[in-house]
Design a protein around this motif. Sequence first.
Motif, PDB file in Angstrom:
ATOM      1  N   GLY A 196       0.824  -1.009  -0.016  1.00 19.59           N
ATOM      2  CA  GLY A 196       0.124  -0.013  -0.014  1.00 19.59           C
ATOM      3  C   GLY A 196       0.696   1.327   0.057  1.00 19.59           C
ATOM      4  N   LEU A 197       0.469   2.383  -0.788  1.00 14.89           N
ATOM      5  CA  LEU A 197       1.357   3.753  -0.705  1.00 14.89           C
ATOM      6  C   LEU A 197       0.383   4.600  -1.051  1.00 14.89           C
ATOM      7  CD1 LEU A 197       1.466   4.633  -3.845  1.00 14.89           C
ATOM      8  CD2 LEU A 197       3.017   2.491  -4.314  1.00 14.89           C
ATOM      9  N   VAL A 198       0.867   5.678  -0.606  1.00 19.76           N
ATOM     10  CA  VAL A 198       0.158   7.062  -0.783  1.00 19.76           C
ATOM     11  C   VAL A 198       1.118   8.030  -1.499  1.00 19.76           C
ATOM     12  CG1 VAL A 198      -0.715   8.943   0.474  1.00 19.76           C
ATOM     13  CG2 VAL A 198      -1.031   6.680   1.441  1.00 19.76           C
ATOM     14  N   PRO A 199       0.766   8.584  -2.762  1.00 16.42           N
ATOM     15  CA  PRO A 199       1.515   9.324  -3.366  1.00 16.42           C
ATOM     16  C   PRO A 199       1.488  10.910  -2.812  1.00 16.42           C
ATOM     17  CG  PRO A 199      -0.685   9.134  -4.499  1.00 16.42           C
ATOM     18  CD  PRO A 199      -0.631   8.129  -3.172  1.00 16.42           C
ATOM     19  N   VAL A 200       2.805  11.523  -2.602  1.00 16.71           N
ATOM     20  CA  VAL A 200       2.857  12.801  -2.354  1.00 16.71           C
ATOM     21  C   VAL A 200       2.674  13.786  -3.384  1.00 16.71           C
ATOM     22  CG1 VAL A 200       4.697  14.349  -1.457  1.00 16.71           C
ATOM     23  CG2 VAL A 200       4.652  12.065  -0.710  1.00 16.71           C
ATOM     24  N   SER A 201       1.772  14.510  -3.131  1.00 16.08           N
ATOM     25  CA  SER A 201       1.138  15.582  -4.018  1.00 16.08           C
ATOM     26  C   SER A 201       2.047  16.547  -4.521  1.00 16.08           C
ATOM     27  CB  SER A 201      -0.031  16.329  -3.546  1.00 16.08           C
ATOM     28  OG  SER A 201      -0.397  17.378  -4.411  1.00 16.08           O
ATOM     29  N   ASN A 202       2.436  16.497  -5.990  1.00 18.37           N
ATOM     30  CA  ASN A 202       3.197  17.455  -6.539  1.00 18.37           C
ATOM     31  C   ASN A 202       2.938  19.118  -6.373  1.00 18.37           C
ATOM     32  OD1 ASN A 202       5.389  15.933  -7.305  1.00 18.37           O
ATOM     33  ND2 ASN A 202       4.361  15.207  -9.211  1.00 18.37           N
ATOM     34  N   ARG A 203       1.612  19.212  -6.629  1.00 21.97           N
ATOM     35  CA  ARG A 203       0.819  20.251  -6.408  1.00 21.97           C
ATOM     36  C   ARG A 203       1.090  20.803  -5.078  1.00 21.97           C
ATOM     37  NH1 ARG A 203      -5.224  21.429  -8.367  1.00 21.97           N
ATOM     38  NH2 ARG A 203      -4.172  20.915 -10.313  1.00 21.97           N
ATOM     39  N   ALA A 204       0.876  20.113  -3.944  1.00 20.55           N
ATOM     40  CA  ALA A 204       0.892  20.659  -2.730  1.00 20.55           C
ATOM     41  C   ALA A 204       2.286  20.684  -2.226  1.00 20.55           C
ATOM     42  CB  ALA A 204       0.161  19.638  -1.564  1.00 20.55           C
ATOM     43  N   PHE A 205       3.168  19.746  -2.569  1.00 18.85           N
ATOM     44  CA  PHE A 205       4.442  19.991  -2.133  1.00 18.85           C
ATOM     45  C   PHE A 205       5.941  19.926  -2.857  1.00 18.85           C
ATOM     46  CE2 PHE A 205       1.966  17.254   0.836  1.00 18.85           C
ATOM     47  CZ  PHE A 205       2.138  18.099   2.148  1.00 18.85           C
ATOM     48  N   THR A 206       5.588  19.471  -4.188  1.00 17.73           N
ATOM     49  CA  THR A 206       6.941  19.564  -5.050  1.00 17.73           C
ATOM     50  C   THR A 206       6.921  21.026  -5.668  1.00 17.73           C
ATOM     51  OG1 THR A 206       6.635  17.066  -5.574  1.00 17.73           O
ATOM     52  CG2 THR A 206       8.152  18.431  -6.917  1.00 17.73           C
ATOM     53  N   ARG A 207       5.843  21.522  -6.204  1.00 15.56           N
ATOM     54  CA  ARG A 207       5.789  22.782  -6.935  1.00 15.56           C
ATOM     55  C   ARG A 207       6.175  23.629  -5.926  1.00 15.56           C
ATOM     56  NH1 ARG A 207       0.551  22.960 -10.806  1.00 15.56           N
ATOM     57  NH2 ARG A 207       1.232  21.402 -12.449  1.00 15.56           N
ATOM     58  N   PRO A 208       5.627  23.877  -4.756  1.00 13.36           N
ATOM     59  CA  PRO A 208       6.191  25.168  -3.704  1.00 13.36           C
ATOM     60  C   PRO A 208       7.472  24.661  -3.509  1.00 13.36           C
ATOM     61  CG  PRO A 208       4.012  24.180  -3.134  1.00 13.36           C
ATOM     62  CD  PRO A 208       4.369  23.360  -4.018  1.00 13.36           C
ATOM     63  N   LEU A 209       8.063  23.476  -3.256  1.00 17.27           N
ATOM     64  CA  LEU A 209       9.515  23.502  -3.132  1.00 17.27           C
ATOM     65  C   LEU A 209      10.351  23.916  -4.137  1.00 17.27           C
ATOM     66  CD1 LEU A 209      12.094  22.630  -1.219  1.00 17.27           C
ATOM     67  CD2 LEU A 209      11.424  20.151  -1.925  1.00 17.27           C
ATOM     68  N   ASN A 210       9.935  23.634  -5.255  1.00 21.61           N
ATOM     69  CA  ASN A 210      10.754  24.131  -6.466  1.00 21.61           C
ATOM     70  C   ASN A 210      10.744  25.697  -6.709  1.00 21.61           C
ATOM     71  OD1 ASN A 210      11.645  21.521  -7.657  1.00 21.61           O
ATOM     72  ND2 ASN A 210       9.626  21.644  -8.931  1.00 21.61           N
ATOM     73  N   GLU A 211       9.691  26.310  -6.360  1.00 21.83           N
ATOM     74  CA  GLU A 211       9.621  27.889  -6.120  1.00 21.83           C
ATOM     75  C   GLU A 211      10.561  28.135  -5.120  1.00 21.83           C
ATOM     76  OE1 GLU A 211       8.314  29.454  -8.617  1.00 21.83           O
ATOM     77  OE2 GLU A 211       7.369  27.919  -9.595  1.00 21.83           O
ATOM     78  N   LEU A 212      10.641  27.739  -4.099  1.00 25.31           N
ATOM     79  CA  LEU A 212      11.279  27.906  -2.733  1.00 25.31           C
ATOM     80  C   LEU A 212      12.765  27.942  -3.109  1.00 25.31           C
ATOM     81  CD1 LEU A 212      10.736  28.950   0.117  1.00 25.31           C
ATOM     82  CD2 LEU A 212      10.780  26.668   1.000  1.00 25.31           C
ATOM     83  N   LEU A 213      13.060  26.834  -3.893  1.00 19.01           N
ATOM     84  CA  LEU A 213      14.635  26.703  -4.240  1.00 19.01           C
ATOM     85  C   LEU A 213      15.005  27.799  -5.314  1.00 19.01           C
ATOM     86  CD1 LEU A 213      14.697  22.742  -4.885  1.00 19.01           C
ATOM     87  CD2 LEU A 213      15.977  24.314  -2.921  1.00 19.01           C
ATOM     88  N   GLY A 214      14.191  28.274  -6.079  1.00 15.18           N
ATOM     89  CA  GLY A 214      14.520  29.248  -7.073  1.00 15.18           C
ATOM     90  C   GLY A 214      15.191  28.761  -8.257  1.00 15.18           C
ATOM     91  N   ILE A 215      14.769  27.716  -8.535  1.00 15.68           N
ATOM     92  CA  ILE A 215      15.158  26.996  -9.696  1.00 15.68           C
ATOM     93  C   ILE A 215      14.484  27.094 -10.869  1.00 15.68           C
ATOM     94  CG2 ILE A 215      16.929  25.513  -8.491  1.00 15.68           C
ATOM     95  CD1 ILE A 215      14.555  23.322  -8.812  1.00 15.68           C
ATOM     96  N   PRO A 216      14.642  27.192 -12.065  1.00 10.20           N
ATOM     97  CA  PRO A 216      14.109  27.091 -13.532  1.00 10.20           C
ATOM     98  C   PRO A 216      13.540  25.677 -13.545  1.00 10.20           C
ATOM     99  CG  PRO A 216      16.406  27.137 -13.938  1.00 10.20           C
ATOM    100  CD  PRO A 216      16.294  27.016 -12.572  1.00 10.20           C
TER     101      PRO A 216
END
Length: 209
Positions: free
Chosen positions: A110-130
Amino acid sequence: MRELMTAYARRAPVRSVAVVGNAPLRPNAVRAHRIDTADLVIRMNSFVLDVPGAEPCQGTHVDVVVWNRITRATEFVFHDYRERLYALVEPMRLHGNPEMWPTSWPADLGLVPVSNRAFTRPLNELLGIPWREERLAPTTGTLATYLAVSLFPDAEITVTGLSYVDAPEQTAWQHQWGDWCPVGREHRIAQESRLLRSWDTDGRIRFVR
């Protein structure tokens, strides 16, 4: 996600979290004790655990496994998998990478996907990377740490086993279980190191070597 992780924690409410990466660590009984006594222990990808008779190093407890589809499973990754929460991170799905199901996974995992919308995208923006233009993605280590900081902002968060915090210039990294591999071209570990160091400085996390 906070409630789900809390359900797998050793104690609730969660007041302490340990995030343990895969970089080589020297034996350290104090570090191992700090990890194993945390209310919630998050490990990632090809992790290893201390074994009987060996010097304490990275502890033995696991509550949550944050991992991706290309993880090379050690003997510890799926041991007692029915007792853990498996949180699947897929940052490259933002760039159209296809879904795949490794044959090494237990059939009833059993697994739970980590939401890209809720976590990955905000982290990418926080990192300031293109990240859109260059098809970039955060490492599992930084994403797991971001999960801990975001979901448990009032907890004492210990982070260890992330080699790029001290060596952001490296182009290849070694895992605790022995192998080496190149740093993925999709990662910008210098920016990740800078972010994690800033969190260590302002007290959001405590980085333990």
